[in-house]
Enzyme design. Sequence first.
Site, PDB file in Angstrom:
ATOM      1  CB  SER A   1      -7.498  11.871  -5.903  1.00 15.30           C
ATOM      2  OG  SER A   1      -8.815  11.840  -5.438  1.00 15.30           O
TER       3      SER A   1
ATOM      4  NE  ARG B   1      -7.101   5.684  -3.958  1.00 13.97           N
ATOM      5  CZ  ARG B   1      -8.062   5.222  -3.150  1.00 13.97           C
ATOM      6  NH1 ARG B   1      -7.943   4.052  -2.553  1.00 13.97           N
ATOM      7  NH2 ARG B   1      -9.168   5.916  -2.962  1.00 13.97           N
TER       8      ARG B   1
ATOM      9  CD  GLU C   1      -5.139   8.286  -6.301  1.00 12.81           C
ATOM     10  OE1 GLU C   1      -5.437   8.830  -5.230  1.00 12.81           O
ATOM     11  OE2 GLU C   1      -5.974   7.868  -7.109  1.00 12.81           O
TER      12      GLU C   1
HETATM   13  C1  LIG Z   1     -12.820  11.335 -12.769  1.00 10.17           C
HETATM   14  C2  LIG Z   1     -11.938  10.282 -12.127  1.00 10.17           C
HETATM   15  C3  LIG Z   1     -12.298   9.735 -10.905  1.00 10.17           C
HETATM   16  C4  LIG Z   1     -11.498   8.753 -10.311  1.00 10.17           C
HETATM   17  N1  LIG Z   1     -11.885   8.232  -9.115  1.00 10.17           N
HETATM   18  C5  LIG Z   1     -11.140   7.279  -8.527  1.00 10.17           C
HETATM   19  C6  LIG Z   1     -11.556   6.703  -7.285  1.00 10.17           C
HETATM   20  O1  LIG Z   1     -12.602   7.035  -6.743  1.00 10.17           O
HETATM   21  N2  LIG Z   1     -10.762   5.766  -6.722  1.00 10.17           N
HETATM   22  C7  LIG Z   1      -9.596   5.346  -7.314  1.00 10.17           C
HETATM   23  O2  LIG Z   1      -8.927   4.468  -6.744  1.00 10.17           O
HETATM   24  N3  LIG Z   1      -9.183   5.865  -8.489  1.00 10.17           N
HETATM   25  C8  LIG Z   1      -9.909   6.815  -9.108  1.00 10.17           C
HETATM   26  N4  LIG Z   1      -9.502   7.355 -10.296  1.00 10.17           N
HETATM   27  C9  LIG Z   1      -8.235   6.904 -10.897  1.00 10.17           C
HETATM   28  C10 LIG Z   1      -8.403   5.792 -11.958  1.00 10.17           C
HETATM   29  O3  LIG Z   1      -9.730   5.703 -12.380  1.00 10.17           O
HETATM   30  C11 LIG Z   1      -7.966   4.421 -11.420  1.00 10.17           C
HETATM   31  O4  LIG Z   1      -6.640   4.465 -10.965  1.00 10.17           O
HETATM   32  C12 LIG Z   1      -8.086   3.326 -12.487  1.00 10.17           C
HETATM   33  O5  LIG Z   1      -7.845   2.069 -11.917  1.00 10.17           O
HETATM   34  C13 LIG Z   1      -7.118   3.532 -13.643  1.00 10.17           C
HETATM   35  O6  LIG Z   1      -7.442   2.603 -14.646  1.00 10.17           O
HETATM   36  P1  LIG Z   1      -6.860   2.750 -16.097  1.00 10.17           P
HETATM   37  O7  LIG Z   1      -7.225   1.509 -16.855  1.00 10.17           O
HETATM   38  O8  LIG Z   1      -7.280   4.011 -16.697  1.00 10.17           O
HETATM   39  O9  LIG Z   1      -5.294   2.733 -15.818  1.00 10.17           O
HETATM   40  P2  LIG Z   1      -4.152   3.596 -16.511  1.00 10.17           P
HETATM   41  O10 LIG Z   1      -4.303   5.008 -16.108  1.00 10.17           O
HETATM   42  O11 LIG Z   1      -4.078   3.303 -17.953  1.00 10.17           O
HETATM   43  O12 LIG Z   1      -2.877   2.980 -15.797  1.00 10.17           O
HETATM   44  C14 LIG Z   1      -2.671   3.159 -14.421  1.00 10.17           C
HETATM   45  C15 LIG Z   1      -1.459   2.308 -14.001  1.00 10.17           C
HETATM   46  O13 LIG Z   1      -1.784   0.935 -14.151  1.00 10.17           O
HETATM   47  C16 LIG Z   1      -0.836   0.284 -15.031  1.00 10.17           C
HETATM   48  N5  LIG Z   1      -1.596  -0.721 -15.792  1.00 10.17           N
HETATM   49  C17 LIG Z   1      -2.803  -0.535 -16.402  1.00 10.17           C
HETATM   50  N6  LIG Z   1      -3.217  -1.703 -16.941  1.00 10.17           N
HETATM   51  C18 LIG Z   1      -2.256  -2.626 -16.670  1.00 10.17           C
HETATM   52  C19 LIG Z   1      -2.091  -4.025 -16.983  1.00 10.17           C
HETATM   53  N7  LIG Z   1      -2.999  -4.715 -17.672  1.00 10.17           N
HETATM   54  N8  LIG Z   1      -0.970  -4.642 -16.550  1.00 10.17           N
HETATM   55  C20 LIG Z   1      -0.020  -3.961 -15.848  1.00 10.17           C
HETATM   56  N9  LIG Z   1      -0.111  -2.661 -15.536  1.00 10.17           N
HETATM   57  C21 LIG Z   1      -1.221  -1.997 -15.947  1.00 10.17           C
HETATM   58  C22 LIG Z   1      -0.265   1.390 -15.885  1.00 10.17           C
HETATM   59  O14 LIG Z   1       1.020   1.037 -16.360  1.00 10.17           O
HETATM   60  C23 LIG Z   1      -0.236   2.541 -14.880  1.00 10.17           C
HETATM   61  O15 LIG Z   1       0.926   2.429 -14.086  1.00 10.17           O
HETATM   62  C24 LIG Z   1     -10.286   8.331 -10.945  1.00 10.17           C
HETATM   63  C25 LIG Z   1      -9.938   8.862 -12.179  1.00 10.17           C
HETATM   64  C26 LIG Z   1     -10.752   9.834 -12.785  1.00 10.17           C
HETATM   65  C27 LIG Z   1     -10.371  10.380 -14.122  1.00 10.17           C
END
Ligand SMILES: Cc1cc2nc3c(=O)[nH]c(=O)nc-3n(C[C@H](O)[C@H](O)[C@H](O)COP(=O)(O)OP(=O)(O)OC[C@H]3O[C@@H](n4cnc5c(N)ncnc54)[C@H](O)[C@@H]3O)c2cc1C
Length: 335
Positions: A235, A160, A331
């Site tokens: 998580s 992570r 996380e």
């Molecule tokens: C129901 C649920 C289940 C989940 N299950 C998992 C799982 O099984 N495994 C897991 O690893 N995660 C899980 N997650 C967490 C999440 O889905 C992941 O971390 C996902 O990658 C976040 O993507 P996002 O586009 O929403 O990022 P955001 O939440 O928008 O951003 C997350 C981070 O990434 C940065 N970021 C985003 N895009 C960019 C970019 N283009 N350039 C630079 N920085 C950027 C942001 O600044 C921030 O620091 C879960 C979340 C939910 C709600």
Amino acid sequence: MIIENHKDLREHNSFGVSAKCSTFVTLESEEDIEVYLHSPSEHFVLGGGSNVLFTQDVQGTIVNVALDHIEEVKRTEDHVWLTVGAGMNWHNFVMHCIAQGYGGLENLSLIPGTVGASPIQNIGAYGVEIMDLISEVVAYRVSDAKPQTFSNGACEFSYRDSIFKNRLKGQYLISHVTFKLTTNHHQINTSYEPLAKAIAEQNVANPSIKQISDAVIQIRQSKLPDPAVLGNAGSFFKNPIISTEQASLIKSEYPALKSYPVDDDYVKLPAAWLIDQCGWKGTRRGDAGVHEKHALVLVNYGRATGLEIYELSEEILQSVVSKFGIRLEREVNVI
Ligand SMILES: Cc1cc2nc3c(=O)[nH]c(=O)nc-3n(C[C@H](O)[C@H](O)[C@H](O)COP(=O)(O)OP(=O)(O)OC[C@H]3O[C@@H](n4cnc5c(N)ncnc54)[C@H](O)[C@@H]3O)c2cc1C
């Protein structure tokens, strides 16, 4: 480039908490990225908002990278390399690959968010981490608008974590990620027990990538709350990694504690178990709560503020420190 002022971010975070930002900038092309970075404001990059918790209004700019194309850049007999825009929806990309018969991502079906965020915390689920499939990442340096290619090794991936979440936090804007996937001889991974069980129940000897993906989707839907129904970010805490020595000491007092070896000296503990032992499952403080089935998932029952969810997480952290002497790490990105 689309610029919006005074936008509420409620629709842009899976907790569904309200927070305003002064400016919301959507970057739709590489040219937009370069133009924006030539005079950037104080900003935070937001993907799908499924791993963030806004605890207050954002004074600066929210930047969203919306590039969402998929390009095949290389092919050999057994592999294909796809370069994908950061703004592409993660699950849609996984579904595209499965439909094309490309293997590797099936265990990561239904993770919310975007392709651009996948390397940030090295997303992982059901025995697979994205670090095993990323070939390179293209990211623009905020300080001089220069694109830079990070090889897999240069991303410094670990559990992570990556260089983008750690040493270079906030310094780069990811525009593309290249994945190396299998076209033949897929490496089916059923190391995660509930997945192996689900496949066994179907009496399938050699599951296809589609069958694995379907099983993962089914398990996830039965276990995790859907953010569209109940705000959450999956998580909330990482599973802590501690020394085998410290784990043995805790186990002597709590024999039911499970641990998973990381290497000869360290083990990973299930954060959910530690939190559950402190009695948090199902706890509710106003509209902020701990999910009734999942001690690791904090939820918004409706109108909780980000600060209320954060304060609940702080109480959980303190109780785990008091009971087990372990400081959990969040996380979720707290803003
Ligand atoms: C129901 C649920 C289940 C989940 N299950 C998992 C799982 O099984 N495994 C897991 O690893 N995660 C899980 N997650 C967490 C999440 O889905 C992941 O971390 C996902 O990658 C976040 O993507 P996002 O586009 O929403 O990022 P955001 O939440 O928008 O951003 C997350 C981070 O990434 C940065 N970021 C985003 N895009 C960019 C970019 N283009 N350039 C630079 N920085 C950027 C942001 O600044 C921030 O620091 C879960 C979340 C939910 C709600």
